[in-house]
Design a protein around this motif. Structure first.
Motif, PDB file in Angstrom:
ATOM      1  N   VAL A  32       0.861  -1.184   0.000  1.00  0.00           N
ATOM      2  CA  VAL A  32       0.000   0.000   0.000  1.00  0.00           C
ATOM      3  C   VAL A  32       0.894   1.230   0.000  1.00  0.00           C
ATOM      4  N   HIS A  33       0.676   2.117  -0.969  1.00  0.00           N
ATOM      5  CA  HIS A  33       1.392   3.389  -0.916  1.00  0.00           C
ATOM      6  C   HIS A  33       0.531   4.376  -0.135  1.00  0.00           C
ATOM      7  N   SER A  56       4.731   1.741   1.672  1.00  0.00           N
ATOM      8  CA  SER A  56       5.650   2.742   1.144  1.00  0.00           C
ATOM      9  C   SER A  56       5.023   4.092   1.424  1.00  0.00           C
ATOM     10  N   LEU A  57       5.851   5.108   1.644  1.00  0.00           N
ATOM     11  CA  LEU A  57       5.355   6.338   2.276  1.00  0.00           C
ATOM     12  C   LEU A  57       5.817   7.633   1.619  1.00  0.00           C
ATOM     13  N   THR A  58       6.536   7.577   0.524  1.00  0.00           N
ATOM     14  CA  THR A  58       7.079   8.811  -0.008  1.00  0.00           C
ATOM     15  C   THR A  58       5.993   9.818  -0.381  1.00  0.00           C
ATOM     16  N   VAL A  59       6.276  11.085  -0.112  1.00  0.00           N
ATOM     17  CA  VAL A  59       5.390  12.172  -0.542  1.00  0.00           C
ATOM     18  C   VAL A  59       6.100  13.066  -1.546  1.00  0.00           C
ATOM     19  N   ALA A  60       7.262  12.643  -2.015  1.00  0.00           N
ATOM     20  CA  ALA A  60       8.019  13.426  -2.989  1.00  0.00           C
ATOM     21  C   ALA A  60       7.308  13.380  -4.337  1.00  0.00           C
ATOM     22  N   PRO A  61       6.937  14.520  -4.912  1.00  0.00           N
ATOM     23  CA  PRO A  61       6.215  14.521  -6.186  1.00  0.00           C
ATOM     24  C   PRO A  61       6.956  13.788  -7.304  1.00  0.00           C
ATOM     25  N   THR A  65       4.604   8.803  -8.473  1.00  0.00           N
ATOM     26  CA  THR A  65       4.031   8.044  -9.583  1.00  0.00           C
ATOM     27  C   THR A  65       4.612   6.635  -9.645  1.00  0.00           C
ATOM     28  N   SER A  66       5.925   6.527  -9.504  1.00  0.00           N
ATOM     29  CA  SER A  66       6.568   5.217  -9.547  1.00  0.00           C
ATOM     30  C   SER A  66       6.116   4.329  -8.403  1.00  0.00           C
ATOM     31  N   PHE A  67       6.050   4.904  -7.202  1.00  0.00           N
ATOM     32  CA  PHE A  67       5.651   4.105  -6.047  1.00  0.00           C
ATOM     33  C   PHE A  67       4.191   3.667  -6.139  1.00  0.00           C
ATOM     34  N   GLN A  91      -1.093  13.570  -8.512  1.00  0.00           N
ATOM     35  CA  GLN A  91      -0.318  12.659  -9.356  1.00  0.00           C
ATOM     36  C   GLN A  91      -0.570  11.205  -8.956  1.00  0.00           C
ATOM     37  N   ALA A  92      -0.593  10.962  -7.647  1.00  0.00           N
ATOM     38  CA  ALA A  92      -0.821   9.602  -7.163  1.00  0.00           C
ATOM     39  C   ALA A  92      -2.217   9.115  -7.524  1.00  0.00           C
ATOM     40  N   ILE A  93      -3.213   9.973  -7.368  1.00  0.00           N
ATOM     41  CA  ILE A  93      -4.590   9.596  -7.711  1.00  0.00           C
ATOM     42  C   ILE A  93      -4.693   9.274  -9.198  1.00  0.00           C
ATOM     43  N   ALA A  94      -4.104  10.116 -10.028  1.00  0.00           N
ATOM     44  CA  ALA A  94      -4.147   9.875 -11.476  1.00  0.00           C
ATOM     45  C   ALA A  94      -3.465   8.563 -11.831  1.00  0.00           C
ATOM     46  N   THR A  95      -2.358   8.266 -11.158  1.00  0.00           N
ATOM     47  CA  THR A  95      -1.642   7.014 -11.417  1.00  0.00           C
ATOM     48  C   THR A  95      -2.471   5.809 -10.991  1.00  0.00           C
ATOM     49  N   ALA A  96      -3.090   5.908  -9.817  1.00  0.00           N
ATOM     50  CA  ALA A  96      -3.938   4.805  -9.353  1.00  0.00           C
ATOM     51  C   ALA A  96      -5.077   4.552 -10.327  1.00  0.00           C
ATOM     52  N   ARG A  97      -5.685   5.598 -10.835  1.00  0.00           N
ATOM     53  CA  ARG A  97      -6.785   5.431 -11.776  1.00  0.00           C
ATOM     54  C   ARG A  97      -6.295   4.857 -13.101  1.00  0.00           C
ATOM     55  N   ASP A  98      -5.146   5.341 -13.570  1.00  0.00           N
ATOM     56  CA  ASP A  98      -4.602   4.843 -14.838  1.00  0.00           C
ATOM     57  C   ASP A  98      -4.284   3.350 -14.772  1.00  0.00           C
ATOM     58  N   HIS A  99      -3.885   2.886 -13.584  1.00  0.00           N
ATOM     59  CA  HIS A  99      -3.510   1.478 -13.418  1.00  0.00           C
ATOM     60  C   HIS A  99      -4.634   0.649 -12.779  1.00  0.00           C
TER      61      HIS A  99
END
Length: 262
Positions: A32-33, A56-61, A65-67, A91-99
């Motif tokens: 879980v990110h 995983s916990l990174t908040v670095a923009p 996306t990778s995480f 960015q994270a939300i968009a990545t989750a939706r894309d995948h």
């Protein structure tokens, strides 16, 4: 301890499902990110590890996306909403939706900060599978009191599961309604208990295709671990490690004993 009103779908055996999902998490080691607040990061990571997942916990923009793309689910928590988190979250939300990965929104303290509330509404446009909040947070987001009827209406109109947590947790997809009464008052004296518990909700949504049932199962696991931990704790200082130990040792049989449907 748990009640599930009749619905158009057969009543689930929630303790059995919770045990099954917990065992699967331990076997599959899903990641879980968690973009969560600074106060919750360590406990969130420890709770996921104790349950069998990987955090995983990174908040670095530049990294989020990778995480997110390599995780099974995403948690977005709006606490300590600094510049990095504001940039990383969309960015994270968009990545989750894309995948096609499930993601969960925890709108911490939106009732206190108008800019945070506005940001929460923009996050809701990204269609989380679960909105986990307390009554005050829900009232701010929905613009009305957190009655069972209003929570169900909101869930139905937004196409999401709402998990309204408190002394009794209420989980609804707009049609079905599940109430979870497991837990202990000491849970309210440990920083980030709710925030960390939401990470388990995210983990379970990646393992079960029905977000309502996955959410209720995760909250049941957290509540029962809290009950067991409280038996040997004299206060919050002892409770937190006891909770992690209880979660680590929790098994399906114990969930069935402590989580009967009434």
């Amino acid at each position: 301890m748990t009640s599930a009103p009749a619905s158009s779908r057969d009543t689930i055996d929630l303790p059995e499902l919770a045990g099954s999902l917990l065992e699967r998490l331990r076997a599959e080691r899903n990641r879980v990110h968690a973009i969560t607040n600074a106060a919750a990061q360590t406990f969130t990571a420890n709770l996921l590890l104790a349950a069998g997942g990987i955090p995983s916990l990174t908040v670095a923009p530049e990294e989020v996306t990778s995480f997110t793309s390599r995780s099974s689910a995403l948690l977005v928590n709006l606490g300590t909403l600094n510049r990095n988190r504001r940039e990383a979250i969309p960015q994270a939300i968009a990545t989750a939706r894309d995948h096609a990965k499930p993601w969960v929104l925890d709108p911490v303290f939106v009732e206190v900060s108008p800019p945070r509330l506005e940001f929460a509404h923009s996050c809701l446009a990204g269609e989380p599978c679960v909105l986990r909040c307390n009554a005050s947070e829900f009232a701010a987001i929905a613009g009305e009191d957190a009655t069972p009827g209003s929570v169900q209406t909101f869930a139905n109109s937004h196409g999401t599961v709402v998990a309204l947590t408190g002394a009794v947790d209420l989980v609804t997809d707009g049609t079905r309604l599940i109430r979870i009464e497991s837990g202990h008052p000491l849970m309210g004296y440990v920083t980030a208990m709710g925030c960390a518990g939401t990470a388990l909700v995210a983990a379970f949504t990646a393992l079960h295709d029905n977000a309502l049932e996955a959410t209720a199962a995760a909250l049941l696991v957290v509540g029962i671990a809290g009950e067991i931990a409280a038996c040997g704790a004299n206060g919050p200082g002892m409770f937190q490690p006891a909770f992690l130990d209880a979660l680590f040792n929790l098994n399906p049989a114990t969930l069935v004993v402590h989580g009967k449907i009434s």
